[in-house]
Design a protein around this motif. Structure first.
Motif, PDB file in Angstrom:
ATOM      1  N   ASP A  48     -10.121   4.760   2.992  1.00  0.00           N
ATOM      2  CA  ASP A  48     -10.519   3.410   3.997  1.00  0.00           C
ATOM      3  C   ASP A  48      -9.744   3.275   5.009  1.00  0.00           C
ATOM      4  O   ASP A  48     -10.105   3.139   6.774  1.00  0.00           O
ATOM      5  CB  ASP A  48     -11.312   2.496   3.507  1.00  0.00           C
ATOM      6  CG  ASP A  48     -11.876   1.942   2.599  1.00  0.00           C
ATOM      7  OD1 ASP A  48     -13.051   3.371   3.252  1.00  0.00           O
ATOM      8  OD2 ASP A  48     -11.895   1.482   1.394  1.00  0.00           O
ATOM      9  N   HIS A  88       0.624  -1.313  -0.013  1.00  0.00           N
ATOM     10  CA  HIS A  88       0.049   0.044  -0.218  1.00  0.00           C
ATOM     11  C   HIS A  88       0.891   1.364   0.354  1.00  0.00           C
ATOM     12  O   HIS A  88       2.071   1.055   0.644  1.00  0.00           O
ATOM     13  CB  HIS A  88      -0.894   0.441   0.735  1.00  0.00           C
ATOM     14  CG  HIS A  88      -1.315  -1.077   1.668  1.00  0.00           C
ATOM     15  ND1 HIS A  88      -2.804  -1.679   0.667  1.00  0.00           N
ATOM     16  CD2 HIS A  88      -1.981  -1.343   2.669  1.00  0.00           C
ATOM     17  CE1 HIS A  88      -3.175  -3.324   1.538  1.00  0.00           C
ATOM     18  NE2 HIS A  88      -2.472  -2.332   2.398  1.00  0.00           N
ATOM     19  N   TYR A 127      -0.197   4.995   1.245  1.00  0.00           N
ATOM     20  CA  TYR A 127      -0.623   6.488   1.398  1.00  0.00           C
ATOM     21  C   TYR A 127      -0.408   7.682   0.662  1.00  0.00           C
ATOM     22  O   TYR A 127       0.444   8.728   1.641  1.00  0.00           O
ATOM     23  CB  TYR A 127      -1.414   6.846   2.580  1.00  0.00           C
ATOM     24  CG  TYR A 127      -1.393   4.947   3.323  1.00  0.00           C
ATOM     25  CD1 TYR A 127      -3.014   4.440   2.442  1.00  0.00           C
ATOM     26  CD2 TYR A 127      -1.655   4.237   4.058  1.00  0.00           C
ATOM     27  CE1 TYR A 127      -3.474   2.958   2.566  1.00  0.00           C
ATOM     28  CE2 TYR A 127      -2.184   3.085   4.736  1.00  0.00           C
ATOM     29  CZ  TYR A 127      -3.061   2.326   3.882  1.00  0.00           C
ATOM     30  OH  TYR A 127      -3.297   1.466   4.087  1.00  0.00           O
ATOM     31  N   ASP A 173      -6.832   0.991   0.384  1.00  0.00           N
ATOM     32  CA  ASP A 173      -7.622   2.680  -0.021  1.00  0.00           C
ATOM     33  C   ASP A 173      -7.301   3.617   1.358  1.00  0.00           C
ATOM     34  O   ASP A 173      -7.539   3.231   2.450  1.00  0.00           O
ATOM     35  CB  ASP A 173      -8.900   2.578  -0.018  1.00  0.00           C
ATOM     36  CG  ASP A 173      -9.812   4.251  -0.846  1.00  0.00           C
ATOM     37  OD1 ASP A 173      -9.830   4.337  -2.138  1.00  0.00           O
ATOM     38  OD2 ASP A 173     -10.226   4.489   0.427  1.00  0.00           O
ATOM     39  N   GLU A 174      -6.988   4.355   0.692  1.00  0.00           N
ATOM     40  CA  GLU A 174      -6.469   5.749   2.079  1.00  0.00           C
ATOM     41  C   GLU A 174      -7.450   6.051   3.117  1.00  0.00           C
ATOM     42  O   GLU A 174      -7.754   6.325   3.944  1.00  0.00           O
ATOM     43  CB  GLU A 174      -5.545   7.002   1.521  1.00  0.00           C
ATOM     44  CG  GLU A 174      -4.998   7.455   2.193  1.00  0.00           C
ATOM     45  CD  GLU A 174      -3.369   8.464   1.852  1.00  0.00           C
ATOM     46  OE1 GLU A 174      -3.369   8.934   2.080  1.00  0.00           O
ATOM     47  OE2 GLU A 174      -3.881   8.645   0.351  1.00  0.00           O
TER      48      GLU A 174
END
Length: 413
Positions: A204, A160, A162, A201-202
């Motif tokens: 979330d 991930h 962000y 997802d950032e």
């Protein structure tokens, strides 16, 4: 005051250090990390200290005996961290855009893993979660993004990123000590973001955002359940936060404004000295004598949680090298002086590491010294609380306390 015999350890000789790059003038110590537990078959744990000369050195925690010198980064080392479940694995991050993982059991010390982000990323901070499955690197601002990047440590694959939670350099990333998916990141933009890193997802992933309204220097989880977060800012203030409710539960703003004159009545509980050669003593004696009062600080270093005493402690320093340590009393909105550590360092202290098992403190400074403060001498003095909620100083009497400290010192760089 009882006397004690101080100790001074000789400077260790680092391997392959014939270039002279490891001298005190070449590097200062900017951060320290310790093993959560010792390697199998050994009783003593290890410490890692990173220097401004792009290297990391590893020491025995109880003696400061040099064990390893790790090189390979081509720019400033910005973070260092031991793995939890496999304490022989040591991670380091750098402005060179890499995070390197070395197995200290391997003689050649070549990295077992090198993690990279996007092109141009420079890592300013590092952490590894409590089950060693995720590595996190925080980045300097690079238009238009400031990345919080996560990798699977088992595969080395980025999982991930962000990029939007922060708008300026990320100063620290800290995983929760026992919840592997919970992460806090602090930035010079004044925000602390709390993430659930299971979410790709950032939007979330962000659970809460804490607005400190100041540039964030240091953050850390604390409390019996590690459910609170402290924040030391670049303007030398301390904030305490409830991360679940995103509520500020403590704010200490005027810590460095108390002058030595105001604090003359506070006598150190323990002042620890080590033997220095005559030339150094002549250079520092006057400064140390004038700065020996508790309460006066030029800057804040960091906080640490004393798990055995269940106390959050704050350390602040003087540019002469003295360190003052306080108990943070959130409900009373006060700081209680506990002890003052002097004559170990000769200049600004940059970092510290608290060792719960031995109840000892390790500090690193711009003088290149690594100092170990450990139990050794009983000293008893009465201390008083300092009120930080009004211009005046509250002089509430407190019970006498007992502390036992002695200094070992190394000059690693």
């Amino acid at each position: 005051m009882p006397k004690h015999k101080p100790e001074r350890k000789p400077k260790p000789q680092a391997e392959d250090d014939s270039s002279g790059a490891g001298t005190t003038n070449a590097a200062y110590i900017s951060d320290i990390a310790g093993q959560a537990r010792s390697d199998p078959g050994t009783e003593d744990s290890l410490l890692a200290a990173m220097g401004s000369n792009n290297s990391v050195q590893v020491y025995q925690a109880t003696t400061l005996a040099l064990r390893h010198r790790l090189e390979g980064h081509t720019d400033i080392v910005s973070g260092v961290k031991f793995a939890h479940t496999n304490p022989s694995m040591l991670y380091s991050s750098s402005l060179d855009g890499t995070i390197r993982c070395c197995d200290l059991r391997v003689s050649n010390k070549k990295p077992a893993l090198i993690l990279k982000g996007y092109e141009g990323d420079q890592f300013t901070s590092l952490d590894v979660n409590c089950d060693d499955t995720v590595v996190c690197g925080g980045c300097q601002k690079r238009m238009p993004d400031t990345n919080v990047t996560l990798w699977d440590s088992r595969t080395g694959q980025m999982v991930h990123t962000y990029p939007d939670s922060h708008s300026d350099d990320i100063t620290q990333v800290k995983f929760h000590p026992s919840i592997p998916h919970r992460l806090a990141s602090g930035s010079t933009d004044g925000l602390i973001s709390i993430f659930d890193v299971r979410q790709s997802d950032e939007d979330d992933a962000v659970e809460n955002v804490l607005n400190t309204e100041s540039s964030v220097s240091r953050i850390g989880w604390y409390g019996p359940n590690s459910d609170k977060l402290y924040c030391v800012t670049h303007v030398e203030t301390l904030q305490l936060w409830d991360t679940d409710e995103a509520d500020q539960i403590g704010n200490f703003e005027d810590i460095k404004d108390y002058s030595p004159k105001e604090m003359d009545h506070h006598v150190p509980v323990a002042t620890v000295k080590h033997m220095k050669d005559k030339e150094v003593a002549m250079e520092t004696d006057d400064v140390t004598r004038k700065s020996s009062t508790l309460g006066a600080v030029d800057y804040l270093v960091d906080c640490f949680w004393d798990a055995q005493q269940k106390k959050l402690l704050l350390a602040g320093g003087l540019h002469s090298g003295r360190l003052n340590v306080y108990k943070v009393k959130r409900k009373k909105k006060t700081l209680k002086p506990l002890y003052s550590l002097g004559d170990g360092h000769l200049s600004t202290i940059r970092c510290l590491h608290w060792q719960d098992k031995t109840e000892s403190l390790v500090t690193g400074a711009e003088d290149g010294l690594l100092c170990l403060w450990k139990p050794g001498v009983d000293l008893e003095k009465e201390t008083k609380d300092l009120s930080l909620t009004s211009p005046g100083v509250s002089r509430k009497a407190s019970s006498s306390v007992r502390t036992r400290l002695r200094l070992h010192t190394k000059k690693p760089y």
